[in-house]
Design a protein around this motif. Structure first.
Motif, short mmCIF file in Angstrom:
data_model
loop_
_atom_site.label_atom_id
_atom_site.label_comp_id
_atom_site.label_asym_id
_atom_site.label_seq_id
_atom_site.Cartn_x
_atom_site.Cartn_y
_atom_site.Cartn_z
N LEU A 64 -23.59 20.51 -40.94
CA LEU A 64 -22.25 20.78 -40.39
C LEU A 64 -21.89 22.26 -40.45
CD1 LEU A 64 -20.11 17.81 -41.79
CD2 LEU A 64 -20.64 18.28 -39.39
N TYR A 67 -22.27 24.34 -37.46
CA TYR A 67 -21.32 24.17 -36.37
C TYR A 67 -19.95 24.70 -36.74
CZ TYR A 67 -18.28 21.96 -32.93
OH TYR A 67 -17.33 21.74 -31.96
N LYS A 68 -19.46 24.33 -37.92
CA LYS A 68 -18.15 24.79 -38.38
C LYS A 68 -18.30 25.52 -39.70
CE LYS A 68 -14.70 21.72 -36.33
NZ LYS A 68 -13.93 22.83 -35.74
N ILE A 137 -12.47 17.62 -38.95
CA ILE A 137 -13.68 16.84 -39.24
C ILE A 137 -13.27 15.47 -39.78
CG2 ILE A 137 -15.80 16.64 -40.59
CD1 ILE A 137 -15.97 19.66 -40.73
N CYS A 168 -15.13 17.29 -34.97
CA CYS A 168 -16.44 16.71 -35.25
C CYS A 168 -16.31 15.43 -36.07
CB CYS A 168 -17.28 17.74 -36.01
SG CYS A 168 -18.94 17.20 -36.38
N ILE A 247 -24.03 12.79 -35.69
CA ILE A 247 -22.94 13.75 -35.49
C ILE A 247 -22.45 13.63 -34.06
CG2 ILE A 247 -22.36 16.22 -35.32
CD1 ILE A 247 -24.14 16.74 -37.70
N ILE A 249 -19.50 15.34 -31.41
CA ILE A 249 -18.57 16.47 -31.23
C ILE A 249 -17.72 16.23 -29.99
CG2 ILE A 249 -18.37 18.96 -30.83
CD1 ILE A 249 -21.09 19.22 -32.33
#
Length: 250
Positions: A64, A67-68, A137, A168, A247, A249
């Motif tokens: 993760l 991505y973030k 999230i 996400c 995952i 998004i």
């Protein structure tokens, strides 16, 4: 004024909705009782039942951060004792966390785990219709496979609606293989692993009782459900036999 036919028809629909709602409530009560019973032993037995525990909960979740880099608010659905929340906290220690679970006893253990931290909130609730709408999230581990398939779809749709653009969802769950032959192989291997994990016959019996409430679907069906919910970027990022991390998004 409605005709007799219309009254009968709408009355039938109404009664069908009541029956469906009551069935859902019965399933929720059953799940809650099972997990209240094993709350105190839950953490210590995890590695006995999950052969890939560290790869599953730690390494796959760490993706993760690619991505973030930062997260403001994270919700854990079916949070239990906070095993997944702990890993999310290590990634995002400054985030606000909301832990949602049917079992108050499980959440009490989570409260002990995160004692002294003021960025944690706990909700004893059915998360299928009780989602925060300000999370960037949303995560879940080994929980959604307890839901009926139509409730899985509704939950994924509600998660999609609750997330902002770029939000996400990460789910660690238990899946059946698409092939019944391979699924039997998975189950046989898993049972053999558990038999040699050091648990007692009583602990195994309790696990088998909990397993009765499992409603597994395949990984492929789960990805399809997430796409139906609206997610366009959906990927399985980790898989070991019946355990996988997905995952999605927005």
């Amino acid at each position: 004024m409605l005709s007799l036919f219309e009254v009968t028809r709408f009355g039938g629909i109404f009664m069908s909705e009541i029956i469906h709602h009551n069935n859902i409530r019965m399933e929720i009560i059953k799940i809650k009782k099972q997990f209240d019973l094993i709350a105190k032993q839950y953490d210590s037995h995890r590695e006995c039942f999950i052969p890939c525990l560290n790869d599953y909960y730690v390494r796959s979740v760490s993706l993760l951060k690619q991505y973030k880099d930062k997260a403001l608010h994270i919700a854990d659905l079916g949070a239990g004792t906070g095993l997944l929340t702990k890993e999310m906290f290590l990634l995002y220690p400054e985030a606000q966390f909301t832990l949602i679970d049917l079992s108050a006893d499980m959440l009490e253990i989570a409260k002990t785990r995160f004692a002294g931290l003021d960025n944690f909130e706990y909700k004893t609730a059915d998360y299928t219709d009780n989602l925060p709408n300000d999370c960037d999230i949303i995560c879940s581990a080994l929980s959604i496979h307890h839901l009926e398939n139509e409730d899985k779809q509704r939950t994924y749709t509600n998660i999609y609606k609750s997330l902002p653009e770029g939000g996400c969802f990460i789910t660690l769950d238990q899946f059946c293989a698409s092939s019944s032959i391979v699924n039997d192989m998975y189950n046989g291997w898993w049972m053999n692993y558990i038999d040699h994990s050091g648990i007692t016959p009583e602990q195994k019996a309790a696990w088998l009782e909990r397993k009765k409430i499992d409603i597994e679907v395949s990984l492929e069906d789960t990805i399809r459900m997430l796409r139906v919910a609206g997610f366009t970027s959906v990927e399985c990022v980790y898989s070991f036999m019946k355990f996988a991390t997905v995952i999605a998004i927005k």
